[in-house]
Design an enzyme around this catalytic site. Structure first.
Site, short mmCIF file in Angstrom:
data_model
loop_
_atom_site.label_atom_id
_atom_site.label_comp_id
_atom_site.label_asym_id
_atom_site.label_seq_id
_atom_site.Cartn_x
_atom_site.Cartn_y
_atom_site.Cartn_z
N HIS A 126 0.84 -1.19 0.00
CA HIS A 126 0.00 0.00 0.00
C HIS A 126 0.88 1.24 0.00
O HIS A 126 1.74 1.41 0.86
CB HIS A 126 -0.91 0.01 1.23
CG HIS A 126 -2.10 -0.89 1.10
ND1 HIS A 126 -3.26 -0.72 1.83
CD2 HIS A 126 -2.31 -1.97 0.32
CE1 HIS A 126 -4.13 -1.66 1.50
NE2 HIS A 126 -3.57 -2.44 0.59
N TYR A 160 -9.71 5.73 6.80
CA TYR A 160 -10.02 6.14 8.16
C TYR A 160 -11.08 7.24 8.06
O TYR A 160 -10.85 8.25 7.40
CB TYR A 160 -8.78 6.70 8.87
CG TYR A 160 -7.68 5.68 9.13
CD1 TYR A 160 -7.52 5.12 10.38
CD2 TYR A 160 -6.81 5.28 8.11
CE1 TYR A 160 -6.51 4.20 10.65
CE2 TYR A 160 -5.80 4.36 8.35
CZ TYR A 160 -5.65 3.83 9.62
OH TYR A 160 -4.66 2.92 9.86
N PRO A 177 -5.26 0.65 18.43
CA PRO A 177 -5.00 0.17 17.07
C PRO A 177 -5.09 1.25 15.99
O PRO A 177 -4.81 0.97 14.83
CB PRO A 177 -6.09 -0.89 16.86
CG PRO A 177 -7.21 -0.45 17.75
CD PRO A 177 -6.55 0.16 18.96
N LYS A 215 0.08 0.24 15.05
CA LYS A 215 1.43 0.20 15.59
C LYS A 215 1.72 -0.95 16.55
O LYS A 215 2.88 -1.17 16.90
CB LYS A 215 1.73 1.52 16.32
CG LYS A 215 1.78 2.72 15.40
CD LYS A 215 2.80 2.54 14.31
CE LYS A 215 2.78 3.63 13.28
NZ LYS A 215 3.59 3.30 12.10
N TYR A 266 3.43 6.87 9.97
CA TYR A 266 2.65 5.71 9.55
C TYR A 266 3.54 4.62 8.96
O TYR A 266 3.33 3.43 9.22
CB TYR A 266 1.60 6.14 8.52
CG TYR A 266 0.47 5.15 8.34
CD1 TYR A 266 -0.59 5.12 9.24
CD2 TYR A 266 0.46 4.24 7.29
CE1 TYR A 266 -1.63 4.21 9.09
CE2 TYR A 266 -0.57 3.33 7.13
CZ TYR A 266 -1.62 3.32 8.03
OH TYR A 266 -2.64 2.41 7.87
#
Length: 395
Positions: A72, A201, A293, A297, A385
């Site tokens: 991704h 998200y 979550p 991580k 990220y």
């Protein structure tokens, strides 16, 4: 019995540390209180940082990951009626993440360990470290009604927040920093095609939602609920209906629903244990820290501990640098607290904490608006990220 490193816990961190040490000629034995089937049955994270993937490759357990993992190069944040894409390679020096389920990581590591004939004791009861502040620690345990003693030089506690390892650090030294959030994630896994090629998200007045996946044919979705909520209170139809309400309309319109194959609620919390080392004992993963979550991580932070522990043991056995164990805790914690901050930031700013519009709500909106509409802000999100660089034992 005797070994060089006794590893307590056969989750991904314990198994990966064992594989790396075995490859380096450092003998190790893993003790796990659960059965192998139980360990494999845990459904957990699925987004791997670049550093995690690199370390799995170094351990020689990446064939399935490289063949089936989904690369991704970005993800979306749905906010204020818009979808903002975080372009990871553009903003984070070409790095990306890989979607590959923690269950699959664990299975690959189990198979690799079995393949090299390394010793793992599953269903080991009453595991207890002893003499950790001496140069001759040992671990006692029971298996199938028999008592055993495992002599070792070092102990790696990879047995989670409810395991025995953390409690071995003297109470007058141990500090646990915690934050509990008054919310949880209701998660559903279904054998349906993901609604998008990348994660979404979503912030919404009804609460947070996340669209994720494990493969091109298996989806993982979450919605924010109260931390006291039970999955039994939600039918599949009710879950899908609520998820659609929280997604942008063009996403909801293409969502493919189906029967759930897993449904559970995970409460959200943060915690850090200090120190992560006492005598010949070190802590790794959930035994030392928990993250919500939201930032993907948990597993990655555990793997960062494994990297530090593995480099430490290599220096101990290759270079006779036993003194470096005193640097383990500070080395790990320098990265852990930065990662905790990112997970806290994602959790605080993407979830709904008040039933009414208040000052904090407006601050959330301003914070997200600033970060998402600023290249510097998006860069900060992307850099965290994909994963911060692994910390080093020595400058």
């Amino acid at each position: 019995m005797k070994t060089q490193v006794a590893i307590i816990g056969a989750g991904p961190s314990g198994l990966l540390l064992g594989q790396l040490l075995a490859n380096a000629g450092i003998d190790n034995v893993i003790l796990e209180r659960r059965s192998a089937d139980y360990v494999l049955g845990r459904i957990r994270a699925g987004v791997l940082e670049q550093g995690t993937v690199d370390l799995l490759r170094e351990a020689g357990v990446s064939d399935n990951l490289d063949a089936r993992g989904l690369i991704h190069t970005g993800f979306d944040i749905a906010f204020a009626g818009e979808r903002v894409r975080i372009d990871l390679p553009e903003l984070a020096d070409g790095k990306h993440v890989t979607v590959y389920g923690q269950t699959e990581v664990t299975r690959d590591l189990m198979n690799a360990r079995e393949g090299i004939g390394a010793t793992t004791w599953y269903e080991a009861d009453n595991v207890q470290p002893h003499a950790i502040d001496t140069d001759a620690p040992y671990v006692t345990f029971e298996h199938a009604g028999h008592e055993y003693r495992l002599d070792c030089a070092y102990i790696a506690g990879c047995d989670g927040s409810h395991g025995v390892s953390r409690g071995c650090i003297p109470a007058d030294r141990l500090k646990i920093f915690e934050r509990k959030y008054p919310l949880g994630w209701l998660g559903v896994m279904a054998d349906t095609p993901p609604v998008a090629d990348e994660l979404i998200y979503a912030t919404h007045e009804r609460g947070f939602a996340l669209c994720s996946m494990r493969s091109p044919t298996r989806s993982r979705y979450y919605i924010q609920v109260a931390d006291t909520e039970s999955p039994d209170n939600w039918s599949d139809d009710e879950f899908w209906a609520e998820l659609k309400r929280r997604l942008p309309q063009n996403v909801a319109d293409t969502l493919v629903t189906g029967d759930s194959i897993d449904k559970s609620v995970a409460p959200l919390s943060s915690s850090v244990t200090e120190p992560m080392q006492h005598g010949r004992l070190i802590l790794l993963g959930d035994a030392a820290h928990i993250v919500p979550p939201t930032g993907a991580k948990g597993l990655n932070l555990a793997i960062a501990d494994v990297n530090t522990a593995y480099r430490l043991f290599r220096r101990i056995y290759d270079d006779s640098r036993a003194d470096l164990i005193a640097r383990y805790s500070a080395t790990c914690l320098s990265r852990i607290w930065k990662t905790e901050r990112f997970s806290w930031w994602m959790t605080t700013n993407l979830h709904k904490f008040s039933a009414t519009e208040d000052f904090d709500t407006r601050i959330q909106q301003a914070e997200l608006g600033y970060y998402l509409n600023s290249k510097a802000g998006r860069t900060t999100i992307a850099e965290n990220y994909v994963g911060l660089p692994f910390a080093k034992l020595e400058p």
